[in-house]
Design an enzyme around this catalytic site. Structure first.
Site, PDB file in Angstrom:
ATOM      1  CG  HIS A   3      -1.683   1.176   1.073  1.00 12.46           C
ATOM      2  ND1 HIS A   3      -3.236   1.017   0.750  1.00 12.46           N
ATOM      3  CD2 HIS A   3      -1.546   2.461   1.685  1.00 12.46           C
ATOM      4  CE1 HIS A   3      -3.658   2.372   0.908  1.00 12.46           C
ATOM      5  NE2 HIS A   3      -2.669   3.039   1.328  1.00 12.46           N
ATOM      6  CB  CYS A   4       2.117   3.268  -2.843  1.00  8.69           C
ATOM      7  SG  CYS A   4       3.257   4.900  -2.934  1.00  8.69           S
ATOM      8  CB  VAL A   5       1.747   6.644   2.045  1.00  9.29           C
ATOM      9  CG1 VAL A   5       1.340   5.726   3.170  1.00  9.29           C
ATOM     10  CG2 VAL A   5       3.148   6.884   2.011  1.00  9.29           C
TER      11      VAL A   5
END
Length: 435
Positions: free
Chosen positions: A288-290
């Protein structure tokens, strides 16, 4: 005799609900379901009054009070819009205010620049771990990234281009790079490969059906664990299935091992995972890329890599043009560490500070890009790497920088071919998943 079709069924009268009055551009429905106005944003806030009173009296504020204050602020922070004021996410606002202020402060003196440029990554990491620990989604990093791109380009146009060292062709190349970054980010923000529950399209599963699936999964998991498995398959043990039992899906001459997600109530194919931040399962989930506030999975992994590559090339090119303008007759590497007289002029100081800010961001993105290239070369996802490090499985090199689980790797060229063809061909289950 009455003619055929003359008898019409009586229509049921629908209960007419009272129509709500249309909202003006500054009105909205608050979290309590009541109509409110933006002009009353500071009215009737007992929690805020209590918090300020306790703060003035040097008394501690309870965490519950702080949460209620933040909920009230996030509910009342709105902008005028047609048919009612629109809610603004609070996490978007800090980068828009803090970044220009801190960069201008850092341009006043060399020591201030050192303090600010060290503090910015520390604050960003602290906020990341704070939201990650609470399992909350945030638009802070997406806002920071997009605003940083826009603000760096604005400073380049206002402070660097007027000095006459940047030609029209160079400016056009930099502008095209910026648009390519935005286009790749837009593509990376799209569906990463969410798994949909087939029951949601037809009808929801009953409790007896769910229990039957879980019971079947448990039984076949026990039978499967007693079979003779290879070392690579044993690494993908039942620790992967703590969230739910496994299922054996028969849809072909061979049966494929799938994981049952108890939260999404669906069978996950190999390498899929449930994202606790998005709340859904993602096919071939990497992480999950912020920075894009979304997962990186099978459908957007290529666009994510393209966005990183385009950003790195454009950023290095912009840094080179800026240093060549403000520190003439010096190489880029020398000018980055030694540029005498740059703080004598505020315009040069601001440009030099923005260069160092861009270098810090570029270095972080280069590290992410390097990790992604290594993982693709070994055909592993970031989630599989972290799981292998926790379970101490697989082969590790360079203090864990390179992790080879040996489960899906088919050689360098084959791994890259599989990555380049993600989502363009039918899902192929490797030999490790065949029972």
């Amino acid at each position: 005799m009455t003619q055929k079709g003359s008898m019409k069924p009586a229509k049921k009268k629908k209960t007419q609900e009272p129509e709500l009055e249309p909202l003006c551009c500054c009105e909205y429905i608050d979290r309590n379901g009541e109509k409110n106005h933006m002009a009353a944003c500071l009215c009737d806030c007992q929690d805020l009054d209590e918090g300020c009173e306790r703060w003035i009296k040097c008394k501690s504020i309870q965490p519950e009070t702080c949460e209620r204050i933040m909920d009230t602020i996030s509910d009342r922070l709105r902008i005028p819009w047609l048919r009612g004021a629109k809610k603004v996410n609070v996490s978007i606002v800090p980068p828009l205010i803090l970044l220009p202020v801190l960069l201008h402060v850092a341009s006043w003196h060399f020591l201030l620049g050192v303090v600010v440029l060290i503090s910015l990554p520390v604050l960003a990491l602290w906020y990341y771990y704070l939201t990650h620990r609470r399992k909350e989604q945030t638009l802070f990093f997406l806002s920071l990234g997009l605003f940083s791109l826009g603000y760096m380009y604005y400073v380049f146009l206002q402070e660097v281009v007027p000095k006459g060292r940047v030609g029209p062709t160079q400016l056009a190349v930099l502008t095209c790079g910026l648009f390519l970054i935005l286009l790749a980010l837009y593509r990376a923000k799209k569906n990463p490969g969410y798994l949909r529950n087939p029951a949601s399209n037809d009808s929801s599963l009953s409790n007896s059906q769910i229990e039957s699936l879980n019971r079947t999964g448990h039984e076949k998991t026990k039978a499967f664990s007693g079979a003779d498995m290879s070392g690579s398959l044993s690494n993908r043990t039942m620790k992967d299935d703590l969230k739910g039992p496994s299922r054996m899906v028969a849809g072909s001459p061979t049966e494929v091992k799938e994981d049952w997600c108890a939260k999404c109530q669906l069978a996950r194919p190999a390498r899929a995972w449930h994202c606790r931040l998005c709340g859904v399962c993602v096919r071939r989930m990497d992480h999950h890329c912020v920075w894009i506030n979304s997962c990186v999975g099978e459908s957007n992994h290529q666009a994510f890599i393209l966005a990183l590559l385009t950003f790195l090339l454009t950023s290095v090119y912009g840094i080179t043009l800026t240093l060549d303008t403000i520190c003439r007759d010096r190489s880029v590497f020398t000018a980055l560490f030694y540029c005498p007289g740059v703080y004598a002029d505020y315009s040069l100081a601001l440009s030099f500070t923005c260069v160092w800010y861009s270098v810090i961001i570029t270095a972080g993105m280069a590290y992410i890009f390097l990790i992604q290239l290594i993982n693709i070369s070994y055909n592993v996802t970031e989630r599989e790497v972290q799981q292998a490090l926790r379970q101490k499985t697989g082969r590790r090199f360079l203090c864990g920088l390179i992790v080879d689980t040996g489960q899906y790797s088919r050689g360098l060229l084959q791994n890259w071919y599989q990555f380049c063809t993600l989502g363009t061909q039918a899902t192929h289950h490797p030999a490790e998943d065949i029972v």
